[in-house]
Scaffold this active site. Sequence first.
Site, PDB file in Angstrom:
ATOM      1  N   GLU A 135      -3.362   0.287   2.994  1.00 19.12           N
ATOM      2  CA  GLU A 135      -4.495  -0.660   3.512  1.00 19.12           C
ATOM      3  C   GLU A 135      -4.851  -1.659   2.227  1.00 19.12           C
ATOM      4  OE1 GLU A 135      -6.584   3.309   3.450  1.00 19.12           O
ATOM      5  OE2 GLU A 135      -4.659   2.810   3.676  1.00 19.12           O
ATOM      6  N   ASN A 136      -4.295  -1.627   0.978  1.00 19.26           N
ATOM      7  CA  ASN A 136      -4.844  -2.565  -0.228  1.00 19.26           C
ATOM      8  C   ASN A 136      -3.877  -3.710   0.076  1.00 19.26           C
ATOM      9  OD1 ASN A 136      -2.887  -0.713  -0.982  1.00 19.26           O
ATOM     10  ND2 ASN A 136      -3.194  -1.366  -2.928  1.00 19.26           N
TER      11      ASN A 136
END
Length: 217
Positions: free
Chosen positions: A52-53
């Site tokens: 998710e980064n």
Amino acid sequence: MELKITGWDMNLVAQKIANDIPDGSYVNLGIGIPELVANHIPNGKEIIFHTENGLLGMGPQPEPDKIDPELINAGKKSVSAIPGACYFHHADSFMMIRGGHIDYCVLGAFQVSQEGDLANWSTGEPNSVPAVGGAMDLVAGVKNVFVITTHLTKKGEPKIVKECTYPLTGKNVVNKIYTNLAVIEVIDKKLFVLEMAPGVEFNFLQSVTEAELHTKT
């Protein structure tokens, strides 16, 4: 509660998950034990890992001499990138999750209820540090949620319970639970044992599980 049977090593549990995820799937791995799954993808199977980064196409943890300090996962651990990997803004990454574009996520757990409720971000204790991260988005937006965890806490308390007592991450969201003792599927808010570790019998498994277990036979 004293547990005399240790069951599977968690690397073997991660390997079971890697075998169960279909070829061509887009997968998000939670921080900690779930990260082991990336190291056990069978030869010939293509799994596209999402973090998710902002990375799609995450590879396994690199050798020490090949670490890129700017290439990390959401847990701030060094990762590699497969050919064709792409990078994007954090907000775009969460749009992929919320838009239903990720097929599977693998998360750790403090508790899982017999109906598939998940609690994995806080114990609710006054001095505990909450760590929700992207878990709530993942369980709400990903098509299949797999949990990997030890069957019991360090104090010997069951993690698979009738009802979660910790703050919930999501209700009725877990599809399968993989522990060091068994693989359990959630079907119609009931828990069905698919496989047990060597030396583990059903009666023993039930004795270390607060929730009611069922078999498909």
